[in-house]
Design an enzyme around this catalytic site. Structure first.
Site, PDB file in Angstrom:
ATOM      1  N   THR A 345      -0.594 -15.844  -3.038  1.00  0.00           N
ATOM      2  CA  THR A 345       0.546 -16.518  -3.644  1.00  0.00           C
ATOM      3  C   THR A 345       0.304 -18.021  -3.663  1.00  0.00           C
ATOM      4  O   THR A 345      -0.028 -18.610  -2.638  1.00  0.00           O
ATOM      5  CB  THR A 345       1.831 -16.207  -2.861  1.00  0.00           C
ATOM      6  OG1 THR A 345       2.011 -14.795  -2.821  1.00  0.00           O
ATOM      7  CG2 THR A 345       3.029 -16.857  -3.509  1.00  0.00           C
ATOM      8  N   GLN A 418      -2.554  -7.987 -10.024  1.00  0.00           N
ATOM      9  CA  GLN A 418      -1.736  -7.310  -9.020  1.00  0.00           C
ATOM     10  C   GLN A 418      -0.262  -7.465  -9.372  1.00  0.00           C
ATOM     11  O   GLN A 418       0.189  -8.558  -9.699  1.00  0.00           O
ATOM     12  CB  GLN A 418      -1.979  -7.875  -7.619  1.00  0.00           C
ATOM     13  CG  GLN A 418      -1.255  -7.076  -6.531  1.00  0.00           C
ATOM     14  CD  GLN A 418      -1.384  -7.674  -5.155  1.00  0.00           C
ATOM     15  OE1 GLN A 418      -0.795  -8.711  -4.865  1.00  0.00           O
ATOM     16  NE2 GLN A 418      -2.174  -7.028  -4.291  1.00  0.00           N
ATOM     17  N   CYS A 450       3.460  -6.727   0.466  1.00  0.00           N
ATOM     18  CA  CYS A 450       4.032  -8.077   0.471  1.00  0.00           C
ATOM     19  C   CYS A 450       5.202  -8.158   1.451  1.00  0.00           C
ATOM     20  O   CYS A 450       6.156  -7.376   1.349  1.00  0.00           O
ATOM     21  CB  CYS A 450       4.494  -8.468  -0.930  1.00  0.00           C
ATOM     22  SG  CYS A 450       5.263 -10.103  -0.992  1.00  0.00           S
ATOM     23  N   LYS A 490      -2.692  -1.807  -2.543  1.00  0.00           N
ATOM     24  CA  LYS A 490      -2.919  -2.599  -1.330  1.00  0.00           C
ATOM     25  C   LYS A 490      -1.752  -2.345  -0.384  1.00  0.00           C
ATOM     26  O   LYS A 490      -0.591  -2.493  -0.760  1.00  0.00           O
ATOM     27  CB  LYS A 490      -3.015  -4.094  -1.654  1.00  0.00           C
ATOM     28  CG  LYS A 490      -3.365  -4.965  -0.451  1.00  0.00           C
ATOM     29  CD  LYS A 490      -3.615  -6.416  -0.899  1.00  0.00           C
ATOM     30  CE  LYS A 490      -4.149  -7.261   0.262  1.00  0.00           C
ATOM     31  NZ  LYS A 490      -3.103  -7.619   1.222  1.00  0.00           N
ATOM     32  N   GLY A 589      -8.292  -8.775   6.610  1.00  0.00           N
ATOM     33  CA  GLY A 589      -7.696  -9.381   7.788  1.00  0.00           C
ATOM     34  C   GLY A 589      -8.662 -10.188   8.628  1.00  0.00           C
ATOM     35  O   GLY A 589      -9.618  -9.630   9.182  1.00  0.00           O
ATOM     36  N   GLY A 612      -8.781 -13.529   2.468  1.00  0.00           N
ATOM     37  CA  GLY A 612      -7.635 -14.308   2.017  1.00  0.00           C
ATOM     38  C   GLY A 612      -7.643 -15.704   2.591  1.00  0.00           C
ATOM     39  O   GLY A 612      -8.191 -16.636   2.009  1.00  0.00           O
TER      40      GLY A 612
END
Length: 747
Positions: A345, A418, A450, A490, A589, A612
């Site tokens: 995001t 996505q 999310c 996901k 992760g 990420g």
């Protein structure tokens, strides 16, 4: 995980002092510390002492010579404060759009002060979710230039449809003199877009316009201002098969939004038809009608009495095939050589993805878009679907093991989108729309993880984790209408810390529910990405890679055809399985180095790893993975990446006042994470850990110290190196709200 290593800088490295005013000065080339490099046998007694310092969990151990020790701090140095650790956790929640801790995650939100007034509770509630109303101020020209003259010669304007009623400026000379601020002096005063492409999409609004305009004298003696184009550079753009983005602002003036190298641009008329509900969803309507009847039939079957022998209530006896079966999907591939950039995001914008692809990212995703705004034709959400031309090239393909039958790397590409939705009809219609109007899609990923409160409360995102039947219907419906585009998902480990459900979801996404598997077949999910955290957990603990490994083993068993008859009966029909029967599994992760990446592939047995936060803090992690070694990037090299981001931002958003300050805003978002990078040469222990926070330290140069600053004023200084002074109305507030910036007009 390999044993801890001691980071060492080359003995001949020269200390270079940088001044902020000369931040782009030369620095030594990047120092590379190979993973398999033998330990140094000859080192000083001081080095030996430092190597013996214990590694404290949660603390990045900085070499003693770089520590900043306050008077009286003594032996307590090197341990960040609790306040700093808490701010870091909020910082990481912000990476996924998280605003503030959710009170529902607390055991008892009342505590000792539970008797407070309703007004106090209301104020506390309003204080949360601070990212919902983040303001960035205003940044626009003093006088608005009409689109009819924005890209034309002075004496040859287009027809203005507003005529005499137009309240915008039509005088180019007055606009250049009074309607905008002076041209910027960065990049030598030359427009980066014009230098690259021979044409600037901002026209007269460009803040480097003096570099691509001139005054010519006409036969009648009048002098006319014109924009200069260089055809030799522009020819490469013009020959791009019409995929270059050309989108107007809705007023019929298309020239101003031309974006070289940008793909998946949807014409304004399509968005207008969506917003006015004129779009026909033929496939979706047929499938949704069947789905409604099928759901009703299943409910009758589910609620009938056990001893009821009425066949009209038996689901399998009354089952009707759907009108649309999943077509033959394009095969996809995930492997060790295809590290994945996570959908992020805000930070996962087009310029940032472009930078990561340049540094070695092999699979990219758009920022998460909500299905309903897409169906409503909202421009902001459709803009997220755009990709750069570098993202539509095939990913790296050097497999070391078996590859699914029918995979064609030449037809594959890096970019996928996505979305998330709270109801099957939203996801199904959005999928049909995306595959219909976006020609460059690797896959469509359904976000089921999310944690944002707004998304979760609506039943989308991580709200789907506790609704496996709804999730199953979504995946099946999306597959039915997506043509040859594969569908993936996901997920997280679960919603609550005391209940992990990902292993059940993985089986259901791969083969379907056990009771209806032989009737419905598999949902057709081509790949599943598992983030090793729950929604409740956030970033308070490390990602659980042991649980990811358990789920990877489960998927491996499903992918391998068993000879046991009992297992064979429970298998779904082969023609409903994606990728010829193989569902890929990607872990996510805390990956922060090539050591982490290869450890997860080798030991957790995932096909690939999605990165990420590690990519925002250290975009060159993809280069490290490819080369298999640590890269000690110098401050000048890291500043060069920021400069590239500035250039890519102007190409994506424009070089006018609005585009430059959009670039500035997203650059500051980037810097709010990039400052957390601790150079390899300053660390005592390797590999670095993403959740470790360093004590106060100084870099090997003034520029390196500046890049590590947590002060928002320094971030703004860095942006001004490339984007010029921030305008008087510009504001910036990072998502984690540890810093904020609001410029004050001088004088």
């Amino acid at each position: 995980m390999e044993p801890q290593e001691v980071a060492k800088r080359p003995a001949d490295e020269v200390s270079i002092v940088h001044q902020i005013s000369s931040a782009a000065a030369e620095e030594p080339a990047s120092k590379r510390v190979k993973l398999d490099a033998p330990a140094q046998t000859s080192q000083s007694q001081d080095d030996t002492t430092k190597a013996q310092r214990p590694r404290v969990k949660g603390v990045a151990t900085i070499k003693t010579e770089y520590l900043i020790v306050a008077p009286g701090q003594g032996e307590g140095r090197g341990v960040p404060s609790d306040e700093g650790a808490a701010a870091a956790l909020l910082d990481d929640d912000a990476a996924e759009g998280r605003a503030a801790p959710d009170p529902r995650d607390q055991q008892d939100s009342r505590g000792p002060g539970g008797g407070k007034s309703a007004r106090s509770n209301k104020q506390k509630k309003q204080k949360g979710g601070q990212n919902k109303d983040r303001a960035f101020g205003t940044f626009s020209d003093t006088l608005r230039l009409c689109n009819s003259v924005a890209w034309t010669p002075e004496f040859s304007p287009r027809h203005c449809k507003h005529g005499d009623r137009c309240n915008a400026l039509h005088d180019i000379r007055k606009y250049l003199k009074e309607g905008r601020r002076a041209d910027l002096e960065t990049f030598g005063g030359k427009c980066p877009l014009w230098e690259t492409y021979g044409k600037c999409s901002a026209g007269w609004r460009c803040l480097f316009v003096s570099s691509h305009m001139k005054e010519v004298e006409r036969e009648d003696g009048r002098k006319e201002l014109i924009l200069v184009e260089e055809s030799s550079k522009n020819s490469a753009v013009a020959a791009d098969d019409g995929d270059v983005a050309v989108e107007g602002d809705g007023d019929g003036e298309g020239g101003g939004e031309a974006r070289p190298g940008v793909m998946n641009v949807v014409p304004p008329q399509i968005k207008l038809d969506l917003s006015r509900k004129r779009m026909v969803f033929e496939k979706s309507e047929q499938y949704l009608e069947w789905l409604a009847n099928d759901t009703k039939l299943y409910q009758t079957h589910f609620h009938r009495q056990k001893d009821d022998g009425d066949e009209s209530k038996d689901y399998k006896a009354q089952y009707v095939e759907p009108p649309l079966k999943p077509s033959e999907k394009r095969r996809i591939y995930f492997g060790r050589e295809t590290p994945v950039l996570a959908p992020l995001t805000t930070q996962g914008n087009l310029p940032f993805r472009r930078l990561c692809v340049e540094l070695g990212a092999q699979v990219t995703y758009s920022e998460m878009a909500l299905a309903l705004p897409l169906l409503q034709g909202q421009k902001a959400d459709w803009t997220l679907m755009r990709a750069h031309e570098s993202e539509v090239t095939p990913p790296r393909f050097t497999p070391s093991g078996p590859v699914v039958r029918g995979y064609d790397n030449s037809k594959d590409l890096k970019f996928g989108v996505q979305i998330t939705a709270s109801a099957p009809w939203m996801a199904i219609k959005a999928t049909e729309t995306l595959t219909r109007f976006l020609p460059h899609l690797r896959l469509i990923d359904l976000n089921c993880g999310c944690p944002i409160d707004m998304v979760f409360k609506s039943g989308a995102g991580s709200g789907l984790l506790d609704s496996p039947s709804k999730l199953d219907r979504m995946i099946r419906g999306m597959n039915a209408v997506s043509g040859d585009v594969p569908i993936t998902a996901k997920i997280r480990m679960g919603i609550r810390d005391d209940k992990f459900i990902a292993h059940k979801l993985v089986e259901r996404l791969g083969l379907g529910s056990q009771d209806m598997r032989d009737t419905l077949g598999a949902p057709g999910c081509a790949a599943v990405t598992l983030h090793g955290r729950t929604r409740q957990q956030r970033y308070t603990r490390d990602a659980d890679w042991s649980y990811i490994a358990e789920c990877a083993a489960l998927i491996k068993r499903h992918n391998e055809k068993s000879d046991d008859l009992a297992d064979t009966i429970r298998e779904a029909e082969e023609n409903t399985l994606p990728n010829g029967g193989k569902m890929y599994f990607v872990g996510n992760g805390d990956c922060y180095s090539h050591v982490d990446y290869h450890d997860h592939v080798d030991n957790a047995k995932v096909d690939s790893v999605m990165i990420g936060r590690g990519a925002i803090i250290k975009p060159w992690i993809f280069e490290e993975i490819e080369k298999g070694q640590y890269l000690d990037k110098s401050a000048s090299e890291r500043l060069a990446y920021i400069e590239k981001f500035a250039r890519y931002g102007m190409e994506a958003w424009g070089s006018d006042e609005l585009g430059i300050n959009y670039t500035r805003r997203f650059m500051l978002e980037f810097l709010s994470f990039l400052n957390r990078y601790v150079p390899i040469g300053l660390l005592e222990y390797l590999p670095p850990v993403i959740n470790e926070r360093p004590p106060a330290y100084h870099g090997r140069s003034d520029l390196e110290t500046l890049l590590a600053s947590k002060d928002y004023k320094d971030w703004v200084k860095i942006s001004e190196m490339f984007l010029g002074p921030a305008p008087p109305g510009f504001k910036f507030q990072p998502k984690h709200k540890s810093n904020s910036y609001e410029i004050e007009a001088e004088g």
